[in-house]
Design a protein around this motif. Structure first.
Motif, PDB file in Angstrom:
ATOM      1  N   GLU A   1       0.807  -1.208   0.000  1.00  0.00           N
ATOM      2  CA  GLU A   1       0.000   0.000   0.000  1.00  0.00           C
ATOM      3  C   GLU A   1       0.850   1.272   0.000  1.00  0.00           C
ATOM      4  N   LYS A   2       2.154   1.138   0.274  1.00  0.00           N
ATOM      5  CA  LYS A   2       3.029   2.307   0.285  1.00  0.00           C
ATOM      6  C   LYS A   2       3.834   2.450  -0.998  1.00  0.00           C
ATOM      7  N   ARG A   3       3.576   1.566  -1.950  1.00  0.00           N
ATOM      8  CA  ARG A   3       4.244   1.645  -3.239  1.00  0.00           C
ATOM      9  C   ARG A   3       3.305   2.269  -4.273  1.00  0.00           C
ATOM     10  N   THR A   4       3.846   2.910  -5.235  1.00  0.00           N
ATOM     11  CA  THR A   4       3.068   3.394  -6.376  1.00  0.00           C
ATOM     12  C   THR A   4       3.032   2.278  -7.403  1.00  0.00           C
ATOM     13  N   GLN A   5       1.789   1.814  -7.705  1.00  0.00           N
ATOM     14  CA  GLN A   5       1.618   0.663  -8.579  1.00  0.00           C
ATOM     15  C   GLN A   5       0.778   1.048  -9.783  1.00  0.00           C
ATOM     16  N   TYR A   6       1.126   0.412 -10.913  1.00  0.00           N
ATOM     17  CA  TYR A   6       0.416   0.694 -12.154  1.00  0.00           C
ATOM     18  C   TYR A   6       0.007  -0.629 -12.799  1.00  0.00           C
ATOM     19  N   VAL A   7      -1.188  -0.615 -13.447  1.00  0.00           N
ATOM     20  CA  VAL A   7      -1.642  -1.764 -14.237  1.00  0.00           C
ATOM     21  C   VAL A   7      -2.038  -1.247 -15.615  1.00  0.00           C
ATOM     22  N   ARG A   8      -1.948  -2.138 -16.576  1.00  0.00           N
ATOM     23  CA  ARG A   8      -2.307  -1.802 -17.961  1.00  0.00           C
ATOM     24  C   ARG A   8      -3.606  -2.515 -18.306  1.00  0.00           C
ATOM     25  N   LEU A   9      -4.574  -1.755 -18.717  1.00  0.00           N
ATOM     26  CA  LEU A   9      -5.903  -2.267 -19.048  1.00  0.00           C
ATOM     27  C   LEU A   9      -6.187  -1.949 -20.508  1.00  0.00           C
ATOM     28  N   GLY A  10      -6.469  -2.987 -21.302  1.00  0.00           N
ATOM     29  CA  GLY A  10      -6.704  -2.783 -22.729  1.00  0.00           C
ATOM     30  C   GLY A  10      -7.807  -3.668 -23.252  1.00  0.00           C
TER      31      GLY A  10
ATOM     32  N   GLN B   1     -14.319   0.473 -21.710  1.00  0.00           N
ATOM     33  CA  GLN B   1     -14.714   1.794 -22.179  1.00  0.00           C
ATOM     34  C   GLN B   1     -13.516   2.739 -22.292  1.00  0.00           C
ATOM     35  N   THR B   2     -12.580   2.692 -21.335  1.00  0.00           N
ATOM     36  CA  THR B   2     -11.425   3.600 -21.360  1.00  0.00           C
ATOM     37  C   THR B   2     -10.142   2.806 -21.105  1.00  0.00           C
ATOM     38  N   PRO B   3      -9.564   2.201 -22.141  1.00  0.00           N
ATOM     39  CA  PRO B   3      -8.300   1.487 -21.936  1.00  0.00           C
ATOM     40  C   PRO B   3      -7.190   2.480 -21.572  1.00  0.00           C
ATOM     41  N   GLY B   4      -6.190   1.978 -20.833  1.00  0.00           N
ATOM     42  CA  GLY B   4      -5.057   2.822 -20.469  1.00  0.00           C
ATOM     43  C   GLY B   4      -4.264   2.247 -19.319  1.00  0.00           C
ATOM     44  N   VAL B   5      -3.357   3.074 -18.785  1.00  0.00           N
ATOM     45  CA  VAL B   5      -2.526   2.710 -17.638  1.00  0.00           C
ATOM     46  C   VAL B   5      -3.127   3.379 -16.418  1.00  0.00           C
ATOM     47  N   TYR B   6      -3.408   2.587 -15.378  1.00  0.00           N
ATOM     48  CA  TYR B   6      -4.074   3.091 -14.179  1.00  0.00           C
ATOM     49  C   TYR B   6      -3.192   2.876 -12.968  1.00  0.00           C
ATOM     50  N   GLN B   7      -3.207   3.879 -12.110  1.00  0.00           N
ATOM     51  CA  GLN B   7      -2.475   3.772 -10.851  1.00  0.00           C
ATOM     52  C   GLN B   7      -3.371   3.115  -9.816  1.00  0.00           C
ATOM     53  N   LEU B   8      -2.874   2.086  -9.163  1.00  0.00           N
ATOM     54  CA  LEU B   8      -3.667   1.310  -8.225  1.00  0.00           C
ATOM     55  C   LEU B   8      -3.720   1.980  -6.866  1.00  0.00           C
ATOM     56  N   THR B   9      -4.829   1.760  -6.214  1.00  0.00           N
ATOM     57  CA  THR B   9      -4.923   2.069  -4.797  1.00  0.00           C
ATOM     58  C   THR B   9      -4.705   0.779  -4.022  1.00  0.00           C
ATOM     59  N   ALA B  10      -4.442   0.879  -2.756  1.00  0.00           N
ATOM     60  CA  ALA B  10      -4.133  -0.308  -1.960  1.00  0.00           C
ATOM     61  C   ALA B  10      -5.314  -1.258  -1.942  1.00  0.00           C
ATOM     62  N   GLY B  11      -5.065  -2.538  -2.311  1.00  0.00           N
ATOM     63  CA  GLY B  11      -6.088  -3.569  -2.259  1.00  0.00           C
ATOM     64  C   GLY B  11      -7.093  -3.523  -3.379  1.00  0.00           C
ATOM     65  N   GLU B  12      -6.860  -2.758  -4.416  1.00  0.00           N
ATOM     66  CA  GLU B  12      -7.831  -2.641  -5.508  1.00  0.00           C
ATOM     67  C   GLU B  12      -7.871  -3.930  -6.308  1.00  0.00           C
ATOM     68  N   THR B  13      -9.095  -4.368  -6.696  1.00  0.00           N
ATOM     69  CA  THR B  13      -9.289  -5.637  -7.379  1.00  0.00           C
ATOM     70  C   THR B  13      -9.475  -5.408  -8.872  1.00  0.00           C
TER      71      THR B  13
ATOM     72  N   GLN C   1     -12.804  -3.765  -9.703  1.00  0.00           N
ATOM     73  CA  GLN C   1     -12.827  -2.338  -9.388  1.00  0.00           C
ATOM     74  C   GLN C   1     -12.101  -1.513 -10.430  1.00  0.00           C
ATOM     75  N   VAL C   2     -10.993  -2.025 -10.950  1.00  0.00           N
ATOM     76  CA  VAL C   2     -10.246  -1.282 -11.968  1.00  0.00           C
ATOM     77  C   VAL C   2     -11.053  -1.217 -13.259  1.00  0.00           C
ATOM     78  N   ILE C   3     -11.702  -2.332 -13.630  1.00  0.00           N
ATOM     79  CA  ILE C   3     -12.515  -2.320 -14.844  1.00  0.00           C
ATOM     80  C   ILE C   3     -13.698  -1.375 -14.674  1.00  0.00           C
ATOM     81  N   HIS C   4     -14.250  -1.351 -13.484  1.00  0.00           N
ATOM     82  CA  HIS C   4     -15.337  -0.413 -13.214  1.00  0.00           C
ATOM     83  C   HIS C   4     -14.841   1.032 -13.331  1.00  0.00           C
ATOM     84  N   ARG C   5     -13.630   1.294 -12.827  1.00  0.00           N
ATOM     85  CA  ARG C   5     -13.064   2.635 -12.921  1.00  0.00           C
ATOM     86  C   ARG C   5     -12.805   3.013 -14.383  1.00  0.00           C
ATOM     87  N   ALA C   6     -12.564   2.017 -15.230  1.00  0.00           N
ATOM     88  CA  ALA C   6     -12.343   2.269 -16.654  1.00  0.00           C
ATOM     89  C   ALA C   6     -13.636   2.366 -17.432  1.00  0.00           C
ATOM     90  N   GLY C   7     -14.788   2.328 -16.760  1.00  0.00           N
ATOM     91  CA  GLY C   7     -16.068   2.476 -17.438  1.00  0.00           C
ATOM     92  C   GLY C   7     -16.775   1.186 -17.731  1.00  0.00           C
TER      93      GLY C   7
END
Length: 797
Positions: free
Chosen positions: A535-544, A548-560, A563-569
């Motif tokens: 949770e103290k690291r800056t983490q990134y995932v690639r969603l393609g 609805q909105t593909p891209g590189v997203y910065q994770l929050t601690a414990g994000e599933t 949740q990331v797909i929902h954040r992408a629309g």
């Protein structure tokens, strides 16, 4: 030259001129010695040259009758023979009636080419090496170890040079008399000028030569000009004796000096003195030279011009002391007197350095009056008193470096902008050393950021590239942990004092904002230096893919994943969640490690079977069969070695509900959602490797009937590769390295994007059959290693 001209020469110039002309017309030659080995060179006499002379005045000043010109035979510059000479050849003047052979300038008793004789190691050098562990050189002796010394040749003659037997005078006349003569000074100190006679030049200085010759020639001729210079100079023999590196007799140029002769002889030997070399002449000392003055100051005031028969005496070396430690020229130095001030001895080698501590110098001394333990150690300082203190024969002086300790420095290092030593101030704290957040941004961050737009022509900007650049652009700071390294002088040990960097720099919390001391080292860590919680690291995932909105997203601690797909629309209407490709770097590394281990085990098993086959070889037919079987096995292993794990994790979704599992994402995860496929792939041992339209009511058996299995198709081991990355096989295997799933795969219904792989049968008679039975179900291998259908195709081909 014809004979009539010779007769003319007799009538006008007398008998001497006739003889010279006759010698030239008959082709006679004069011989000169060239070098100690007796190599000869030939000097040809030129024909007489008609030279107009002014009327010769008689005893009373009257001129000769008719005032006719007189022919004087002159000696032209002598051509040298093609023979290789050991030294220069001097041509004699035609008027040299003495018949003297020119002096040998080739080196005479010794060759002038220096073979560098290595110095012996003295007992004092051995003593110093045993004492200090270092072999010190003798100071100044390397002066004579350079390239070969070249004797003085073709150098200007000084005005005070005194002529003597063996010198050559080059005389040029013009005006009422023309002539170009090379005249050798004979052993009587005279030169012979045609129609003039002999002239005594021995003892004449070079600056007086022209006036002397002009005075003599003007007694016979008038209205003329002359130029008199010195050509080949005479050689002299000197002796080098005593503690010389190569003692003996040396033939040197008459311009040579004491120092030049020392170079010729190689200088003093290891036991020879550099401080009091004597030049003796006729039993008395002419000069005494101190080579230390010559080396250090360029002082040649004691250098003297050599004369024939001079003796150079190199006495034994005087008292010696050794200087070692923190100085540029550690060596063994010779003293000019029994005792010398320490400062003066240090000056021989260039003095002390700024890195030499002035507070301590050790002098190891030998006291011969003590019968037991004659060696003593004295401690001195390099102050005025210490520099004036005396050193004497046998002393070993050791100088020390200054302490590397900083009196008022605090060091900042690690993940910071400027890792340096900073001046300490009383009451200084961590926040004074790191006053703002910018002090923690490494300078290469800006270099990398500036390079993002360098050379961008024709280069695509992809999401994966952006993800990698963002991740590697800045090394993140560990705000929770930093340390101060401090020397505990009481316990003589290091201490580590941890503190919270964020509270010290940002909040200025007194508990974390530690007060620093001189010599402290403050270290700032990055998150990669010491692993920190997720949770103290800056983490990134690639969603393609179909979101609805593909891209590189910065994770929050414990994000599933959900949740990331929902954040992408969310998914698009063409999305196929069942076929989602989810890859993870840590999984890929583990899969690749397991795959490499499995392949090594297979290879070891094949090698073991190869040895058994060789030991149990029977008929030729059986041996050929075994060799072919082993070749097939090695081909399969080679194909396996080329495979690379993908890192894919099978989500095992229900194709009817497409509910995503609650997978917590990690840094670097990649999620690709495909669109809805319409085909089913069939490949392997079939007649037509192709793709068929997906039909909801078709089973594996239906697609195989359309593809047409070959005669070698192994229908018991058909593999069904699902679009979600899972694999189902047609046979349950409980033995061997891997396990698979049970059930009749031929009756399975397929989902869009699934693939069918039909392997070939293996020969049951081979020794490899046991291996196949234990590991033939490639489906389990490819499922566990995330290889999928692409891996099976590689194996099939």
């Amino acid at each position: 030259m014809n004979s009539s001209m010779s007769v003319c020469g007799l009538r006008r110039g007398g008998r001497l001129i006739f003889l010279l002309a006759l010698s030239a017309s008959l082709g006679l030659h004069a011989q000169t010695l060239g070098g100690a080995a007796g190599t000869s060179a030939t000097t040809a006499l030129s024909p007489p040259v008609a030279v107009p002379l002014a009327p010769s005045p008689g005893p009373t000043g009257a001129t000769s009758p008719g005032g006719s010109a007189t022919t004087i035979p002159l000696l032209s510059p002598a051509p040298l023979s093609s023979a290789k000479l050991n030294g220069p050849v001097v041509a004699r003047s035609a008027g040299d009636a003495s018949g003297e052979v020119p002096a040998d300038t080739s080196g005479g008793a010794r060759s002038t080419a220096r073979d560098v004789t290595p110095l012996a190691v003295t007992e004092f050098q051995r003593f110093v090496a045993e004492t200090t562990g270092r072999t010190l050189p003798l100071y100044g002796y390397d002066l004579f170890s350079g390239p070969d010394f070249q004797s003085l040749k073709n150098v200007p003659v000084s005005a005070d040079y005194v002529l003597g037997p063996g010198d050559e005078v080059q005389l040029k006349l013009w005006g009422s008399i023309d002539g170009d003569m090379r005249l050798m000074v004979d052993r009587n100190g005279q030169i012979s000028i045609p129609r003039v006679g002999t002239v005594n030049v021995a003892g004449v200085r070079a600056s007086q030569l022209e006036s002397v010759l002009k005075g003599q020639i003007s007694r016979v001729y008038n209205s003329f000009q002359l130029s008199a210079t010195l050509g080949q100079l005479r050689s002299i023999q000197v002796f080098v004796v005593g503690q010389a590196r190569r003692p003996g007799a040396y033939t040197v140029s008459s311009l040579s000096t004491l120092i030049g002769a020392l170079f010729e002889s190689g200088g003093p030997a290891a036991n020879g003195s550099m401080r009091s070399i004597q030049l003796k002449r006729d039993g008395r000392t002419v000069s005494t030279i101190d080579l230390y003055k010559f080396i250090n100051e360029g002082d040649k005031s004691a250098d003297a011009r050599l004369l024939p028969g001079d003796v150079i005496v190199i006495p034994p070396a005087g008292p010696r002391v050794a200087l070692t430690g923190a100085l540029d020229t550690p060596a063994i130095y010779e003293l000019a007197s029994p005792e010398e001030p320490l400062g003066k001895v240090l000056s021989y080698g260039g003095g002390t350095l700024s890195l030499t501590t002035p507070h301590k110098v050790l002098v190891e001394r030998i006291d011969p009056t003590r019968s037991r333990a004659p060696r003593q150690v004295e401690e001195r300082a390099l102050d005025a008193k210490g520099l004036q203190s005396a050193v004497r024969d046998g002393d070993v002086v050791t100088l020390f470096k200054i302490s590397p300790e900083f009196a008022n420095a605090v060091t900042l290092r690690g993940n910071v902008a400027a890792p340096l030593r900073y001046p300490y101030k009383p009451g200084m704290r961590v926040s004074d050393l790191i006053p703002e957040r910018e002090a923690l941004i490494a300078p290469d961050y800006y270099v990398r950021r500036n390079m993002l737009v360098q050379f961008e022509s024709g280069r695509r900007v992809s999401d994966s590239r952006v993800q990698n650049e963002v991740k590697n652009l800045l090394e993140e700071i560990n705000w929770d942990y930093a340390v101060v390294e401090r020397l505990d002088r009481g316990q003589v040990r290091s201490q580590l004092i941890p503190f919270n960097l964020g509270r010290a720099v940002i909040e200025k919390d007194p508990a974390s904002n530690i007060e620093l001391l001189p010599g402290d080292v403050v270290t700032v860590f990055g998150v990669s230096d010491l692993p920190v919680p997720v949770e103290k690291r800056t983490q990134y995932v690639r969603l393609g893919g179909e979101v609805q909105t593909p891209g590189v997203y910065q994770l929050t601690a414990g994000e599933t994943l959900e949740q990331v797909i929902h954040r992408a629309g969310g998914f698009t209407h063409n999305a196929f969640p069942y076929g989602t490709v989810f890859t993870r770097e840590s999984t890929r590394l583990q899969q690749q490690k397991n795959l490499d281990l499995a392949v090594r085990r297979m290879e070891a098993d094949v090698n073991s079977q190869a040895i058994e086959a060789v030991q149990s070889a029977g008929t030729r037919e059986k041996t050929d069969f075994l060799q072919a079987n082993l070749a097939t096995q090695r081909t399969i292993i080679t194909k396996l070695q080329s495979l690379r794990a993908s890192g894919r994790i099978a989500l095992e979704l229900d194709p009817k509900t497409n509910i995503l599992p609650p997978v917590v994402l990690e840094d670097g995860d990649q999620i690709t959602v495909p669109n809805i496929p319409s085909f089913i792939g069939v490949f392997g041992a079939v007649q037509a490797e192709t793709s068929f339209l997906h039909r909801f009511n078709f089973s594996v058996r239906d697609y195989l009937e359309r593809a047409g299995p070959t005669r070698d198709a192994d229908l018991d081991n058909v593999a069904l590769i699902r679009a979600d990355g899972s694999v189902e096989s047609g046979q349950s295997i409980s033995r061997g390295w891997f396990a698979s799933w049970s059930g009749d795969v031929l009756d399975k219904r397929l989902n869009p994007g699934d693939s069918i792989f039909v392997p070939e049968k293996f020969d049951k008679r081979s020794a490899y059959a046991r291996f196949i039975e234990g590991a033939k179900d490639w489906t389990s291998i490819f499922y566990q290693f995330g290889l999928g259908a692409a891996g099976l195709k590689v194996l099939r081909n």
